[in-house]
Every structure is written in C-alpha cells, then in structure tokens.
Design a protein around this motif. Structure first.
Motif, PDB file in Angstrom:
ATOM      1  N   TYR A 133       0.817  -1.219   0.000  1.00 25.52           N
ATOM      2  CA  TYR A 133       0.000   0.000   0.000  1.00 25.52           C
ATOM      3  C   TYR A 133       0.853   1.272   0.000  1.00 25.52           C
ATOM      4  CZ  TYR A 133      -4.069  -2.891   0.945  1.00 25.52           C
ATOM      5  OH  TYR A 133      -5.081  -3.823   0.859  1.00 25.52           O
ATOM      6  N   CYS A 134       2.172   1.150  -0.113  1.00 20.46           N
ATOM      7  CA  CYS A 134       3.032   2.335  -0.139  1.00 20.46           C
ATOM      8  C   CYS A 134       2.565   3.293  -1.238  1.00 20.46           C
ATOM      9  CB  CYS A 134       4.479   1.928  -0.378  1.00 20.46           C
ATOM     10  SG  CYS A 134       5.602   3.338  -0.563  1.00 20.46           S
ATOM     11  N   PRO A 135       2.281   4.549  -0.900  1.00 25.05           N
ATOM     12  CA  PRO A 135       1.709   5.468  -1.895  1.00 25.05           C
ATOM     13  C   PRO A 135       2.676   5.911  -2.979  1.00 25.05           C
ATOM     14  CG  PRO A 135       2.142   6.633   0.152  1.00 25.05           C
ATOM     15  CD  PRO A 135       2.391   5.181   0.431  1.00 25.05           C
ATOM     16  N   VAL A 136       3.972   5.689  -2.790  1.00 22.12           N
ATOM     17  CA  VAL A 136       4.937   6.150  -3.798  1.00 22.12           C
ATOM     18  C   VAL A 136       5.594   4.989  -4.524  1.00 22.12           C
ATOM     19  CG1 VAL A 136       5.405   8.294  -2.563  1.00 22.12           C
ATOM     20  CG2 VAL A 136       6.844   6.292  -2.136  1.00 22.12           C
ATOM     21  N   SER A 137       5.237   3.760  -4.207  1.00 22.63           N
ATOM     22  CA  SER A 137       5.842   2.624  -4.906  1.00 22.63           C
ATOM     23  C   SER A 137       5.315   2.554  -6.332  1.00 22.63           C
ATOM     24  CB  SER A 137       5.530   1.321  -4.168  1.00 22.63           C
ATOM     25  OG  SER A 137       4.153   1.039  -4.220  1.00 22.63           O
ATOM     26  N   ILE A 138       6.044   1.837  -7.156  1.00 23.16           N
ATOM     27  CA  ILE A 138       5.657   1.632  -8.552  1.00 23.16           C
ATOM     28  C   ILE A 138       4.855   0.336  -8.648  1.00 23.16           C
ATOM     29  CG2 ILE A 138       6.544   1.218 -10.892  1.00 23.16           C
ATOM     30  CD1 ILE A 138       9.037   2.835 -10.038  1.00 23.16           C
ATOM     31  N   ASN A 139       3.875   0.327  -9.528  1.00 22.36           N
ATOM     32  CA  ASN A 139       3.102  -0.877  -9.790  1.00 22.36           C
ATOM     33  C   ASN A 139       3.478  -1.373 -11.178  1.00 22.36           C
ATOM     34  OD1 ASN A 139       1.063  -2.810 -10.359  1.00 22.36           O
ATOM     35  ND2 ASN A 139      -0.306  -1.800  -8.916  1.00 22.36           N
ATOM     36  N   ASN A 140       4.209  -2.494 -11.216  1.00 26.22           N
ATOM     37  CA  ASN A 140       4.600  -3.057 -12.515  1.00 26.22           C
ATOM     38  C   ASN A 140       3.382  -3.265 -13.395  1.00 26.22           C
ATOM     39  OD1 ASN A 140       6.683  -4.889 -10.446  1.00 26.22           O
ATOM     40  ND2 ASN A 140       7.546  -3.586 -12.021  1.00 26.22           N
ATOM     41  N   GLY A 141       3.432  -2.731 -14.609  1.00 30.33           N
ATOM     42  CA  GLY A 141       2.346  -2.905 -15.558  1.00 30.33           C
ATOM     43  C   GLY A 141       1.309  -1.806 -15.526  1.00 30.33           C
ATOM     44  N   ILE A 142       1.352  -0.952 -14.486  1.00 30.69           N
ATOM     45  CA  ILE A 142       0.375   0.137 -14.388  1.00 30.69           C
ATOM     46  C   ILE A 142       1.089   1.483 -14.352  1.00 30.69           C
ATOM     47  CG2 ILE A 142      -1.496   1.133 -13.010  1.00 30.69           C
ATOM     48  CD1 ILE A 142      -2.249  -1.687 -12.197  1.00 30.69           C
ATOM     49  N   SER A 143       1.784   1.775 -13.268  1.00 30.59           N
ATOM     50  CA  SER A 143       2.560   3.025 -13.230  1.00 30.59           C
ATOM     51  C   SER A 143       3.965   2.826 -13.769  1.00 30.59           C
ATOM     52  CB  SER A 143       2.629   3.570 -11.800  1.00 30.59           C
ATOM     53  OG  SER A 143       3.189   2.615 -10.912  1.00 30.59           O
ATOM     54  N   GLY A 144       4.384   1.604 -13.949  1.00 28.46           N
ATOM     55  CA  GLY A 144       5.681   1.282 -14.522  1.00 28.46           C
ATOM     56  C   GLY A 144       5.548   0.129 -15.500  1.00 28.46           C
ATOM     57  N   PRO A 145       6.637  -0.248 -16.161  1.00 29.49           N
ATOM     58  CA  PRO A 145       6.571  -1.333 -17.148  1.00 29.49           C
ATOM     59  C   PRO A 145       6.283  -2.675 -16.489  1.00 29.49           C
ATOM     60  CG  PRO A 145       8.844  -0.681 -16.761  1.00 29.49           C
ATOM     61  CD  PRO A 145       7.990   0.317 -16.041  1.00 29.49           C
ATOM     62  N   GLY A 146       5.537  -3.517 -17.207  1.00 29.24           N
ATOM     63  CA  GLY A 146       5.121  -4.799 -16.655  1.00 29.24           C
ATOM     64  C   GLY A 146       5.706  -5.991 -17.366  1.00 29.24           C
ATOM     65  N   GLY A 147       4.904  -7.054 -17.481  1.00 31.33           N
ATOM     66  CA  GLY A 147       5.426  -8.346 -17.889  1.00 31.33           C
ATOM     67  C   GLY A 147       5.289  -8.724 -19.342  1.00 31.33           C
ATOM     68  N   PHE A 148       4.704  -7.877 -20.175  1.00 28.10           N
ATOM     69  CA  PHE A 148       4.595  -8.233 -21.597  1.00 28.10           C
ATOM     70  C   PHE A 148       5.915  -7.945 -22.308  1.00 28.10           C
ATOM     71  CE2 PHE A 148      -0.207  -7.372 -21.246  1.00 28.10           C
ATOM     72  CZ  PHE A 148      -0.469  -8.710 -21.000  1.00 28.10           C
TER      73      PHE A 148
END
Length: 382
Positions: A133-148
């Motif tokens: 729930y960290c408000p500044v972390s990155i979410n792979n695939g949403i706010s940052g690059p993901g798995g495709f």
C-alpha cells in the motif's frame, strides 16, 4: 552490478495511445545498473504474463493518471526465472522460479504504510520496511513497465518462489487474480461451513474464487449472467463440494434466499441467506443482487471499482447491519500463503495461452467474455 551474458535487446508489447492495439517492438534489456536501481532488484527472464481486466481498463484510459507515459508495457501478473540478483537477495539465486505481482516495486520503506508492523487488527501485513500500500511505490504494468516483455527487473521483496507442481503459466494468473480473490475470501472472516456468494463466478477471479472457497471449507454460491462463464463455473462445481451455481437472469435473489432459508430451517428473513458476498463485476445489478443475498449482519466485500462507483442502500447498512469493505490484492505474506495453498489443493485456472506476438489476438478473445484466464506463454512460437 554485473549481469551475465545476455542479448542487448528484447521483444516487448506496448501500447502507444489509449484504445489502440498493442505494438510489438524491440527494446533494450532493463538493467540492474540503472540510476533508479535498488539493492533489492532482480533481473528475471519472463516465462508467462497473464492478462487482467485492469489491463483492459488501463488501455482504455479509465485509470488516470496511468500510464504515466507512452509507450507503455502492460501486465501486472507474471512469472519467470531469476537471471541475476544482488547480494541483498541471497534467497533468490539465479535459476529461482518466481511469481511477480504488480504491487509493490520500490516502496519507500519509511511512510506510514511501510513502517506499520503487523498487529492483531491486520496480522497479514508484511514486516516493516515494505508495504503493497506504499503510496509512492511503482506498480509493474500500471505506473511502470510490466510483464509483456522477455526480461524484467522486479523487487525481491515483492516476489514469491514458485512451489513444485505449479508451472509459470499456472503461477502468472495467481499473481493478481489469485491473490486478489484469495485475500477477499480471507477478508470475509468466515469460519468453515459458513456460506459465501461470489458474484461473477465464471470470470478470471470468480472461477478461482470458487475453487479457493470450496477448499477453504465454505458452502459456496456462485452467481453469473452469461452462458460461457456459467458453463465454466458449473464444470468447476462438479468437483467442488457444496458449491451451487446460479444464473441470475432466471433466479431472483429473494427466491434463492427463501430456498436457503428452507434448507437451514430458518423462518425469519434476517436469518436467511449467505454470510458474506464478494462483488467482482462492475455492475450495480450484481452489487444489489449480492447484497440481497446477505443475511442480517452479513459482509459485502467489494473487489471491482466501476468508474461511477456503487450505490449502497443506507437501509441495508442501518436496518440490517450489512457491512461493506474493499479488498485490494494482498500482502506479500498472503501472496506466498495463497500460492502454497493453490499448489497443495490443486487450485488451477482454466487458461488459454498465446505467444507474445499474438497478444492482440488474446485481447480479442478477452472481449468475448467467455471466462477463465488468458496468458502469454513465452515458450510458444509466434
């Protein structure tokens, strides 16, 4: 930080604008030596990348302000093998198979969420220093690059080892769909033999929820409104104990409640129905139907997040003491528990696989709404 001999470039699927198809590109490999690297970083070779409803919502521009820029690499539920790691992560040596959820890449480690230790109110929290729930972390695939893509940098604190008996394809779908519905079931707070209803039981999360709920020892009511998802749910119910599948197009909630009351030998409306309901569709009708199934003091756990929200009846909340709670994925602790539970109890998604180059075909299949999960298997030829 040294990396083994690797190709200088990789293939990745990106969206370059909202409401446009994916584009297959060649791009440089991510590096553990970039300025934004963390001591906890791992470089993995992606083996499987699962498509989630959130990928469709994001690509349609319905999750502002994400993505933060184009081109964007989607997918926040994937799995792979560690290629290179740092001395800070000795538990993930090269060759380790890992599952990767989207949350939480590079949390700050010191905000309220990250510094809160597990307590009696939230025993499933991760140890201090890391929080999904960290408000500044990155979410792979949403706010940052993901798995495709063929390779990805992930955070050792966010991943979980893949147990024997689970393939990378099996695991990828559990990294969001699996942990989300598992955590929602945990959020219901039910003892064994209690009743839980799952709205949208034939979808990606729903058909996994049917299996988890049955293996947890609950009496399960699965509800859906489309032929293909209902067929999938009924097939699962053949081997799931005390699981009943309902077509909401032909069976009203009040009639179902009356039948449950008769089975339980209850005569007062407040005693009849299910103890908890999980709302997976983005549909007010599904929400209303689910709440109508609840007995007094029941719990409604909301997982979906329609753009315009849900209307909640104050009468239900006040006069029936219905509680409404949200559930968003789960901690890394719960992620590992869920994966071990799935491996032990044979919880598996119904999956169709596609090569990375055929991602747009996968998306077309997704929009047919036939249920189950759709996964990019990196081992498949184009």
């Amino acid at each position: 930080m040294a990396q083994p001999d690797l190709p200088s470039s990789m293939k990745a699927q990106v969206i370059t604008a909202f409401n446009t198809p994916y584009t297959l590109i060649t791009t440089p490999l991510p590096s553990l030596d970039s300025p934004s690297s963390s001591p906890h970083d791992l470089l993995i070779k992606v083996s499987a990348a699962s498509y989630c409803h959130t990928d469709a919502v994001l690509a349609a521009g319905q999750m502002p302000p994400y993505p933060l820029s184009f081109p964007h690499i989607g997918c926040h539920e994937f799995a792979g093998t560690v290629i290179s790691s740092s001395p800070n992560s000795p538990e993930f040596p090269p060759g380790t198979r890992v599952g990767v959820p989207g949350r939480s890449f590079h949390p700050c480690g010191h905000c309220f969420e990250c510094s809160t230790a597990p307590d009696s109110a939230n025993p499933d929290s991760d140890p201090p220093g890391y929080s999904v729930y960290c408000p500044v972390s990155i979410n792979n695939g949403i706010s940052g690059p993901g798995g495709f893509r063929e390779y990805a940098v992930v955070d050792a604190r966010q991943v979980t080892p893949i147990p024997d008996g689970l393939t990378a394809v099996d695991t990828a779908v559990l990294m969001c769909a699996g942990v989300t519905v598992y955590a929602a079931l945990r959020r219901c707070g039910l003892e064994k033999r209690r009743r839980v209803a799952i709205m949208g039981c034939g979808g990606g999360l729903g058909h996994l929820g049917l299996q988890f709920a049955a293996k947890m020892g609950y009496k399960v009511i699965g509800v859906d409104v489309k032929d293909e998802p209902l067929a999938l749910a009924r097939d699962i119910a053949k081997t799931a104990t005390e699981t009943r599948i309902v077509d909401a197009r032909v069976e009203e909630a009040a009639d179902l409640v009356a039948q449950l009351g008769e089975e339980d030998q209850k005569t007062h409306r407040g005693d009849m129905g299910v103890d908890a309901v999980i709302i997976l569709p983005e549909s007010q009708r599904a929400f209303d139907y689910g709440v109508a199934l609840l007995r007094n003091h029941g719990k409604c756990v909301v997982v979906s997040f329609p753009e315009k929200g849900f209307h909640v009846s104050a009468r239900d909340v006040v006069f029936r003491d219905i509680s409404v709670a949200g559930s968003l994925v789960g901690s890394n602790k719960v992620l590992g528990e869920m994966l071990a539970f799935a491996a032990e109890h044979g919880v598996r998604a119904r999956i169709k696989t596609f090569s990375l180059a055929r991602l747009n075909h996968l998306v077309e299949e997704y929009h047919k709404g036939e249920g189950g999960k759709l996964v990019v298997d990196m081992e498949l030829e184009d």
